[in-house]
Design an enzyme around this catalytic site. Sequence first.
Site, PDB file in Angstrom:
ATOM      1  CB  CYS A 128      -9.350 -28.923  10.095  1.00 16.11           C
ATOM      2  SG  CYS A 128     -10.136 -27.214  10.564  1.00 16.11           S
TER       3      CYS A 128
ATOM      4  CB  CYS B 209     -11.173 -27.870   7.144  1.00 20.49           C
ATOM      5  SG  CYS B 209     -10.099 -26.498   6.643  1.00 20.49           S
TER       6      CYS B 209
ATOM      7  CB  CYS C 188      -6.180 -25.988   7.010  1.00 16.87           C
ATOM      8  SG  CYS C 188      -6.775 -26.075   8.703  1.00 16.87           S
TER       9      CYS C 188
ATOM     10  CG  ASP D  67      -5.926  -5.462   1.730  1.00 18.67           C
ATOM     11  OD1 ASP D  67      -6.283  -4.941   1.015  1.00 18.67           O
ATOM     12  OD2 ASP D  67      -5.547  -5.178   2.767  1.00 18.67           O
TER      13      ASP D  67
ATOM     14  CG  ASP E  42      -0.193  -0.092   2.540  1.00 18.40           C
ATOM     15  OD1 ASP E  42       1.026   0.101   2.565  1.00 18.40           O
ATOM     16  OD2 ASP E  42      -0.788  -0.056   3.681  1.00 18.40           O
TER      17      ASP E  42
ATOM     18  CG  HIS F  71      -9.430 -22.945  10.290  1.00 17.52           C
ATOM     19  ND1 HIS F  71      -9.989 -24.200   9.617  1.00 17.52           N
ATOM     20  CD2 HIS F  71     -10.351 -22.129  10.298  1.00 17.52           C
ATOM     21  CE1 HIS F  71     -11.170 -23.917   9.138  1.00 17.52           C
ATOM     22  NE2 HIS F  71     -11.596 -22.728   9.661  1.00 17.52           N
TER      23      HIS F  71
HETATM   24 ZN   LIG Z   1      -8.896 -25.743   8.891  1.00 20.09          ZN
END
Ligand SMILES: [Zn+2]
Length: 411
Positions: free
Chosen positions: A330, A325, A327, A287, A115, A356
Amino acid sequence: MAARAARPAHARGAAIITDQCKAPVVYDLLHTEPGSAARVGILHTPHGDVPTPVFCPVGTQATVKALAPRELLELDAHLILGNTYHLYLRPGADLIARQGGLHRFMGWERALLTDSGGFQVFSLQALRVVDDDGVTFRSHLDGSEHRFTPERVVEIQEQLGSDIAMVLDECANPRDYAYNVAALRRTHLWAERCLRAHTRPDQALYGIVQGGVFEDLRTESAQALAQLDFPGYAIGGLSVGESKAEMYRILDLVAPLLPAARPRYLMGVGSPEDLLEGVARGIDIFDCVLPTRLARNGAVFAPDGRLNLRNAAYAEDPRPIQGGCACYTCQNFSRAYLRHLVMAREILGLHLNTIHNVHFLLQLMRDIRQAVLEGRFLALKETFLGRYRVADAGAREGNRQAWRQRNRHQP
Ligand SMILES: [Zn+2]
């Protein structure tokens, strides 16, 4: 792939100056969904292709808080944001340039957006004086006096070497019409000066539409900036206290006024519902600090809405945050364990929750992109929003206040 790419360029014996790629930043619009403004494209940068629409995790101080670049690669983030204001004050743009530029300094090989620093300068109301030539402000770190002009913020971002840089703009109170008229005049003058000052051929400089909640000013701003032929356009000054309905109304107005062949970036916006509503209105880049900040507060995204892991209901909950999920968090940890980490103030809790939350938004954007390509974006949006309980305005304001209390010196 992730492990190899995670090593900074210099660790692989690359030349000392690695950030001198000469490829320009070019946007290819691939597809727009019939019946909505949702679109899919690719942003080609010297640091790789960025599939759009895209969400950028925010790395305020040259780090996405609680995540290593290796983990961001594993999450398949393509574009992250650095804050010019913070990096200029500490450690300094000169120092980062001497260290080979921001990519090298922070060990991030993919694309970076910076920015202009304007938002931070103007959000520190008590600490700045603005005139037509620029803005003088005091450092939140040591009170020292500094001045940003359009030319100076372009120079700083060229030193940082981001792939996408932003013009200096003035972020005014979105409801003060008279002030917005004056601020908009300055913002447009500064946009022209930034364009004239910009020299790096491997960096794109994007313009920023301002004008508060006022339709005539937003229209004027979009048209004036479109005349300047920027390679990309941001919409600034939203998500700063106006209602969601007002934000969507401004997006409905502004997005169609911007050149269709150029990417559109909605600054500082990143809740799941706003990503869907933004894409529906033709936004390509977002963002926000939201996923990382919420994670550090013990709040995590789930398909039904946010979960607050501090809640006693999760003390013995063996389930992951989100069933299915993909990730790391998880796949390996229960809500009960994550709650324990949050309550015990363990660093790992911040890390796992951040993984996550960032995954949740990046996966949402991947799902959105695929849905647009297959002509079922509106159905996806309806299904997601039909289930997702949006945090109400009171909860959002409560989060902001709590965060401000704890971080009085982090604009
Ligand atoms: Zn997750």
